[in-house]
Scaffold this motif. Sequence first.
Motif, PDB file in Angstrom:
ATOM      1  N   GLN A 362       0.830  -1.208   0.000  1.00 17.33           N
ATOM      2  CA  GLN A 362       0.000   0.000   0.000  1.00 17.33           C
ATOM      3  C   GLN A 362       0.867   1.262   0.000  1.00 17.33           C
ATOM      4  O   GLN A 362       0.596   2.221  -0.731  1.00 17.33           O
ATOM      5  N   LEU A 363       1.922   1.267   0.819  1.00 17.85           N
ATOM      6  CA  LEU A 363       2.757   2.460   0.882  1.00 17.85           C
ATOM      7  C   LEU A 363       3.574   2.620  -0.390  1.00 17.85           C
ATOM      8  O   LEU A 363       3.779   3.749  -0.864  1.00 17.85           O
ATOM      9  N   VAL A 364       4.024   1.524  -0.969  1.00 16.60           N
ATOM     10  CA  VAL A 364       4.706   1.617  -2.267  1.00 16.60           C
ATOM     11  C   VAL A 364       3.789   2.274  -3.292  1.00 16.60           C
ATOM     12  O   VAL A 364       4.198   3.159  -4.047  1.00 16.60           O
ATOM     13  N   LEU A 366       1.219   4.326  -2.799  1.00 14.48           N
ATOM     14  CA  LEU A 366       1.011   5.738  -2.503  1.00 14.48           C
ATOM     15  C   LEU A 366       2.237   6.567  -2.876  1.00 14.48           C
ATOM     16  O   LEU A 366       2.126   7.627  -3.514  1.00 14.48           O
ATOM     17  N   LEU A 367       3.418   6.096  -2.496  1.00 13.43           N
ATOM     18  CA  LEU A 367       4.641   6.828  -2.822  1.00 13.43           C
ATOM     19  C   LEU A 367       4.839   6.938  -4.322  1.00 13.43           C
ATOM     20  O   LEU A 367       5.238   7.989  -4.842  1.00 13.43           O
ATOM     21  N   THR A 368       4.562   5.853  -5.034  1.00 10.54           N
ATOM     22  CA  THR A 368       4.717   5.866  -6.483  1.00 10.54           C
ATOM     23  C   THR A 368       3.768   6.871  -7.118  1.00 10.54           C
ATOM     24  O   THR A 368       4.162   7.644  -8.008  1.00 10.54           O
ATOM     25  N   ASP A 369       2.522   6.880  -6.655  1.00  7.87           N
ATOM     26  CA  ASP A 369       1.545   7.834  -7.198  1.00  7.87           C
ATOM     27  C   ASP A 369       1.977   9.276  -6.953  1.00  7.87           C
ATOM     28  O   ASP A 369       1.954  10.117  -7.863  1.00  7.87           O
ATOM     29  N   LEU A 370       2.366   9.582  -5.727  1.00 14.42           N
ATOM     30  CA  LEU A 370       2.728  10.959  -5.389  1.00 14.42           C
ATOM     31  C   LEU A 370       3.999  11.401  -6.110  1.00 14.42           C
ATOM     32  O   LEU A 370       4.069  12.511  -6.655  1.00 14.42           O
ATOM     33  N   CYS A 371       5.008  10.538  -6.105  1.00 15.26           N
ATOM     34  CA  CYS A 371       6.296  10.922  -6.697  1.00 15.26           C
ATOM     35  C   CYS A 371       6.250  10.958  -8.215  1.00 15.26           C
ATOM     36  O   CYS A 371       7.059  11.642  -8.847  1.00 15.26           O
ATOM     37  N   SER A 372       5.309  10.243  -8.815  1.00 18.97           N
ATOM     38  CA  SER A 372       5.156  10.289 -10.272  1.00 18.97           C
ATOM     39  C   SER A 372       4.454  11.551 -10.721  1.00 18.97           C
ATOM     40  O   SER A 372       4.662  12.034 -11.840  1.00 18.97           O
ATOM     41  N   ILE A 395      12.929  -3.836   3.822  1.00 18.47           N
ATOM     42  CA  ILE A 395      11.621  -3.231   3.557  1.00 18.47           C
ATOM     43  C   ILE A 395      11.768  -1.736   3.303  1.00 18.47           C
ATOM     44  O   ILE A 395      11.219  -1.182   2.341  1.00 18.47           O
ATOM     45  N   ILE A 396      12.532  -1.054   4.167  1.00 23.31           N
ATOM     46  CA  ILE A 396      12.713   0.389   4.015  1.00 23.31           C
ATOM     47  C   ILE A 396      13.489   0.706   2.747  1.00 23.31           C
ATOM     48  O   ILE A 396      13.167   1.651   2.018  1.00 23.31           O
ATOM     49  N   SER A 397      14.503  -0.080   2.453  1.00 20.23           N
ATOM     50  CA  SER A 397      15.279   0.138   1.234  1.00 20.23           C
ATOM     51  C   SER A 397      14.409   0.020  -0.003  1.00 20.23           C
ATOM     52  O   SER A 397      14.556   0.790  -0.958  1.00 20.23           O
ATOM     53  N   ASP A 398      13.492  -0.948   0.002  1.00 24.91           N
ATOM     54  CA  ASP A 398      12.618  -1.105  -1.152  1.00 24.91           C
ATOM     55  C   ASP A 398      11.653   0.074  -1.286  1.00 24.91           C
ATOM     56  O   ASP A 398      11.404   0.558  -2.395  1.00 24.91           O
ATOM     57  N   LEU A 399      11.110   0.559  -0.167  1.00 28.25           N
ATOM     58  CA  LEU A 399      10.264   1.756  -0.223  1.00 28.25           C
ATOM     59  C   LEU A 399      11.022   2.921  -0.835  1.00 28.25           C
ATOM     60  O   LEU A 399      10.509   3.644  -1.698  1.00 28.25           O
ATOM     61  N   LEU A 400      12.259   3.114  -0.384  1.00 29.16           N
ATOM     62  CA  LEU A 400      13.070   4.215  -0.898  1.00 29.16           C
ATOM     63  C   LEU A 400      13.364   4.029  -2.376  1.00 29.16           C
ATOM     64  O   LEU A 400      13.295   4.982  -3.166  1.00 29.16           O
ATOM     65  N   LEU A 401      13.665   2.811  -2.774  1.00 32.66           N
ATOM     66  CA  LEU A 401      13.947   2.537  -4.178  1.00 32.66           C
ATOM     67  C   LEU A 401      12.749   2.873  -5.057  1.00 32.66           C
ATOM     68  O   LEU A 401      12.897   3.523  -6.105  1.00 32.66           O
TER      69      LEU A 401
END
Length: 415
Positions: A362-364, A366-372, A395-401
């Motif tokens: 879910q957070l991936v 949301l982050l992808t939508d906002l950052c795109s 997990i955190i590294s993947d979110l950041l990636l």
Amino acid sequence: MNDAAPGPAEAPAITDDTLLTTEPLLAMRGARNGRTTVWHTREGWEIEVGPATADLLAAFAVPRTLATFPDGGATDRSRLRTLVTALGERGLVRRHDPDGVPTPAGRGGMFGAPVLTLAEALRGEACDVVFAGMPYDLGASHRPGSRFGPAQLRRTGGAVFRCRDTVDGPPGAVDPVTGNRVLAGVRLADIGDVTASVHRSAGPTWSVLENVVGRLAGHGRLPVVLGGDHSVTLPVVRGLTGVHGELGVLHIDAHGDYARPRRDDAELHCHHGNVMDWVVGDPRVVRLAQFGLRQLEDPPARPDEALRRWPGTSALRTPLADILAELPEGLPYHLTVDVDALDPSVLSATGTPLPGGFTHAQLVGLLTDLCSARRIVGIDVVEFLPQEGETDGLIISDLLLRALDAATAPRGGAA
């Protein structure tokens, strides 16, 4: 270390402010019976080292000083200096020399990025994204330990993604789930930890971080700060507003960290639980958008026009167009991710976990939508308190990636 170690070398004179790094031509092989084999890739010798020595060598993979280690008192400091001097005599640790033997690509930095000095990272077209560690947790009001976050992320991030020199193959990496190439053509670098004074007063520490972020942003780099507690977001925002002027902040967190706008002495009063008071109090921050909030709290003493909130997981049930309508398209944005936005069942390695948070997927999303959809000019990841094992760091590294990939991908026009 055992007696098979190489003979004494000219050791660096060690002071608390000497910038040291692991010998770049060393390789560390898997541990067996509690001991790790260290191999010099040019000279061919091998030695076995114990866990304490292996940990020290890993700690110096990114250039750092003795002052960045936790202060255990004069006795521990003297013992640490003795151990590191011995590593220098054995040729395992050296004074960091950016003009000497280069750090091999795929070694040392976040996601295996090459370690550069700040000057090198600002030179020409050396890189697009620059990681900087901020191992600072004097702003933690509950449980410290996030100062160890940057080192742990650097150790584990390479298992998620390792950058490669474009000479060796196509840039980026293919995601088998989506078929897309991740971070295609994006050049990464890591400048290590930005200050040797991270366990001293916030004033000079924050000034260094603000200056570093401002210089990186001013040269068109995307600064990514690895925290540290959430108070470090304030100097990051200050560095960005000094370059971009008006700024929006995308705040992912279980806690609002906000009560009222403030412009008083942040260095004396700001901590990780109220940092957004000063962010909102900066007139150059024209939008603070908060996602994931679920801490029980009193209503803000002074609601602010700049503030927008999507508490809990409500952003997942809100049409993206409705969210973006509240985020002015012309603004540059800073993304700050407190890892406690994730549900504790997903990640508990944080100081103030709360149930009811996002899953990883879910957070991936949301982050992808906002950052795109919006122009991201800075990122920080904070409040990671490493525990035993590597899962949380992965997990955190993947979110950041995923956030980085979306933020740096070509955009055909924002929504």
